[in-house]
Design an enzyme around this catalytic site. Structure first.
Site, short mmCIF file in Angstrom:
data_model
loop_
_atom_site.label_atom_id
_atom_site.label_comp_id
_atom_site.label_asym_id
_atom_site.label_seq_id
_atom_site.Cartn_x
_atom_site.Cartn_y
_atom_site.Cartn_z
N ASP A 2 0.84 -1.20 0.00
CA ASP A 2 0.00 0.00 0.00
C ASP A 2 0.88 1.25 0.00
OD1 ASP A 2 -2.27 1.57 0.12
OD2 ASP A 2 -3.18 0.42 1.75
N GLU A 19 3.15 5.10 -3.64
CA GLU A 19 3.46 6.30 -4.44
C GLU A 19 4.55 7.19 -3.83
OE1 GLU A 19 -0.19 6.96 -2.02
OE2 GLU A 19 0.36 5.49 -3.48
N ASP A 43 -7.72 4.70 -3.62
CA ASP A 43 -8.89 4.83 -2.77
C ASP A 43 -9.97 5.66 -3.46
OD1 ASP A 43 -7.44 3.42 -0.89
OD2 ASP A 43 -6.79 5.21 0.19
#
Length: 825
Positions: A401, A404, A474
């Site tokens: 997760d 980035e 998300d």
């Protein structure tokens, strides 16, 4: 050397225009020249791939690309100077360098223009990058007025073609940027820069402008068509490994399962219900608290026996992915070791607070910091803890997760953070490539028995080589966001990165959640409709994964067997499993044949109406999918969150609500069928001529999808998980109307023996004129290969309809022992 100097001097003395010397030097890969105080270098990597480098004269430019792994091949080319233009021709393309202004253009061998740099399009502006003197750089090009381009990564803008827009490219939660585009003219361009970059396109020019660069560095590739361009991009930046077969089944997830008992019970419930499932995902906080963020260990007392949890899941014939991050809390051993070696970056990241509250309570800062994934020693440390803390338990894959990574409350000084390669600013967008690649490379070093599988939230050019499937972040639980996912996934695939998925049902679903019809959001018909349509779309993506917050997503949350939404969910999951032989064989076409699983219609059809189509696509090369992406039974609900960070939970309501909906009603949707081929409605076998829009009748439990004439589709058995039954009794569906071919691929399912040639293929060929199906000799071998099997051959046109699981009528039952056989239908 004397001859080279003589040649340069001769050209310098003989060639002059407006006082500017027209000199060049031949190099091992191409040519090099100084023009208008800039060095311009053209390098052939292959006959179809050309690298262009530009930098100010008197400076040096040495760069090891983070994305490009290809070593330039010795490529023959012919040079010819005519006036101010120097032509370089390989066997595939022509590159023209203007020796007066330094512009570069690309042409086909018959002189058709592919791409031109804009005159005076290269710009270097002095820039101080955290104390290092360098440049901001830009390069402009001129595209044809009607030319369409695709790519740039995962963009949540709803656009298929990326013309006429500006995009600020800095990785964030829901936008994953790849500085690459390809054109419907059959070429691609990769801008090899990792700093914050602006892509801009208008009728006058198309440009990339990056904050930091010692020089302009881009690759032009000629592929002839979209598949050809993708093959060149993968040749340049890396090939795609096979995923385990079980990854193509159905995955259940939630933010989050809060105990090992809850996680295991979800799998047990699916098994009790007889609903197929291959994987469960354990989200965050199994490590306990935010000070121990990403501790890569089961410190939470609700996970007292992690080995038993994993064994229980495996004994239920399911697999486990577990959440890991690119950051660490201050009380973890990883944080301390990395801090001691100056391998942490100081900027705000998730979670900001030590308390699990929203909004963050900054009276209690978490102290969580992102690690320097660019540093090979830091990646070694990351894997060391991952290996001893989690991998040794037998966990099947990684949910990486925030790759980035999350960068919150951004300040300019944040980009001054030092990394192994200089400032964070210089390499910002390549962070996901580095951190995902570190896990892949290390796992490959320690094990060949388990294929690496990484589910990740961000990506950059070249990440396809690292066994990763990128999801779109998300995203909100809205119809608009569902609509955006189709072109987002297609454009990402057109960058050469074929594995993509989204949170089925959207991530933020709080707007649907409170006291609907006496229950949670899963009982809210407005959310039921959205979730189901998203699930039906997700069945035709490379990973079918249900996940989100606020509303639980397990099938039993939506009702029970015999109720329309439950039955439709179950039907969709069973459909996915029936398609597994088709899907896994298409995965092999990606690894072995440079294909893509989600295919924009422009890739396969010479039809102007599909060139900018953002709501239909091919899944594999046979199945046309037209997802239902507008509400038909309920009102559409608008949900807004912060696009960069996600995490805005202010969409809930405590007021009880009711909504009565009749999901038994039939509705309709317009579907366009691409020209040049006939199409079969999957559900009824009704045949349509391509090149027309039809008004298609829909129901809640089916979405429109069509099979291309000439297709051969293997249909799998009804199973509870991917490996439950061997493929020794497959149904082979033949769709008449054109010649067709399909290769069934099989291997050991979850190791790298296929790289050693341990796999087998069977090719099916349909001759439409002779109405003959030829099944080839089985080629190859592996442990567990099926030596005796039956094929149930079904000719689509001989049935009034084929059900979603098994056909009632079989045209031929064939016993097959590996030898070629032909049958007439």
């Amino acid at each position: 050397m004397k001859n080279k100097v003589y040649l340069v001097c001769l050209l310098f003395c003989l060639g002059s225009l407006n006082g500017i010397a027209q000199s060049f030097e031949k190099t091992n890969l191409g040519v090099k020249s100084i023009i208008n105080s800039n060095v311009v270098e053209i390098q052939f990597y292959t006959p179809e791939i050309v690298r262009v480098i530009k930098y100010p004269a008197g400076k040096s430019f040495e760069k090891k690309s983070l994305s490009v792994v290809k070593i330039a091949e010795a490529t023959k080319f012919i040079s010819n100077k005519q006036g101010e233009n120097l032509s370089l021709k390989s066997k595939s393309i022509e590159v023209v360098l203007n020796l007066t202004d330094g512009n570069v253009s690309f042409k086909t061998l018959d002189s058709k223009s592919l791409l031109n740099e804009k005159k005076a399009g290269a710009v270097f502006t002095d820039f101080n990058d955290a104390g290092a003197k360098t440049y901001s750089i830009s390069q402009s090009f001129v595209l044809d007025k009607k030319e369409l381009i695709y790519g740039l990564g995962i963009l949540q803008n709803g656009k298929m073609s990326q013309r006429n827009q500006k995009v600020h490219m800095v990785q964030n939660n829901t936008w994953d940027f790849v500085t690459f585009f390809q054109s419907d003219k059959g070429y691609g361009l990769f801008w090899d820069n990792y700093s914050p970059t602006d892509f801009s396109d208008d009728p006058e020019e198309t440009s990339f402008k990056s904050e930091v660069g010692d020089g302009i560095d881009y690759y032009f590739m000629s592929g002839g068509n979209a598949d050809g361009v993708i093959s060149k991009m993968r040749d340049l930046t890396g090939q795609v490994p096979m995923f385990p077969k079980w990854t193509f089944g159905f995955w259940q997830s939630r933010e989050r399962y809060k105990s090992q008992n809850e996680t295991v019970e979800v799998v047990k419930k699916y098994r009790d219900l007889g609903v197929p499932l291959d994987g469960i995902i354990q989200d965050w906080q199994y490590w306990g608290d935010n000070y121990h963020w990403n501790g890569m260990n089961f410190l939470n007392p609700e996970f007292p026996k992690p080995q038993q949890m994993i064994d229980d899941i495996h004994n239920l014939n399911a697999h486990l992915l577990i959440s890991i991050w690119s950051s660490f809390g201050p009380k973890t051993n990883q944080f301390q070791e990395l801090k001691d070696k100056n391998m942490l970056m100081d900027f705000q990241t998730w979670p900001q607070s030590a308390k699990d509250v929203w909004p963050p309570d900054m009276n209690f800062p978490s102290g969580v910091q992102v690690y320097d994934a660019y540093n090979p020693e830091a990646r070694d440390i990351y894997w060391k803890y991952l290996n001893k803390g989690l991998f040794f338990f037998g966990i099947d894959g990684w949910w990486m997760d925030s790759t980035e990574p999350d960068h919150l409350d951004i300040k300019p000084k944040d980009f001054d953070n030092k990394t192994f390669f200089g400032s964070f600013r210089k390499v910002r967008n390549a962070y996901p490539l580095m951190t995902v690649g570190g896990v892949y490379d290390h796992q490959r070093e320690v094990s060949s028995d388990k294929r690496v599988f990484i589910l990740t939230r961000s990506a950059f050019a070249g990440q396809q080589r690292y066994g990763s499937n990128t999801w779109s972040g998300d995203v909100n639980s809205t119809w608009e966001m569902l609509r955006n996912q189709i072109p987002a996934g297609l454009n990402f695939s057109l960058c050469g990165i074929p594995y993509w998925n989204s949170d089925i049902g959207g991530f933020f679903a709080g707007a649907y959640n409170q006291n609907w019809n006496g229950g949670s959001g899963a009982k809210n018909p407005a959310y039921q409709e959205l979730y189901l349509r998203w699930l039906q779309f997700g069945a035709f993506t490379p990973m079918m994964r249900s996940h989100g917050t606020d509303v639980p997503r397990e099938i039993y949350q939506f009702g029970k067997k015999g109720e329309p939404i439950y039955d439709a969910i179950e039907k969709t999951i069973n459909l996915r499993y029936a398609l597994l032989p088709y899907i896994y064989s298409n995965a092999w076409k990606i690894t072995n044949g440079q294909s893509s699983m989600m295919r924009a219609l422009v890739m396969d059809f010479d039809d102007d109406k599909v060139k900018d189509m953002n709501n239909e696509y091919l899944f594999g090369q046979s199945i046309l999918v037209a997802p239902i992406i507008h509400a038909q039974y309920t009102p559409e609900i608008i949900v807004k969150t912060n696009e960069d960070t996600g995490w805005n939970k202010n969409q809930t309501s405590d007021k009880p609500k009711t909504l009565t909906v009749d999901f038994s009603q039939k509705k309709s949707k317009k579907v366009y069928l691409p020209a040049g081929i006939e199409w079969y409605d999957f559900w009824t076998n009704k045949k349509y001529k391509g090149g027309q829009e039809i008004n298609y009748e829909t129901t809640i439990n089916e979405i429109p999808f069509f099979v291309k004439a000439g297709s051969i589709i293997p249909w799998g058995p009804k199973v509870q998980y991917a490996d439950e039954k061997k493929w020794d009794n497959l149904e082979i569906r033949v769709y008449e109307g054109a010649d067709g071919e399909f290769t069934l691929y099989e291997d050991e399912g979850d190791n790298y023996n296929y790289e050693k040639g341990k796999y087998a293929t069977i090719t099916f060929k349909w001759n439409d004129l002779k109405k003959t199906l030829t099944i080839s000799e089985q080629k190859g071998s592996f442990s567990g290969i099926i030596k005796e099997r039956q094929f149930k051959v079904v000719k689509a046109s001989s049935n009034t309809g084929i059900s979603d699981i098994a056909s009632e009528k079989i045209d031929k039952l064939i016993s097959y022992s590996g030898n070629e056989i032909s049958i007439k239908l």
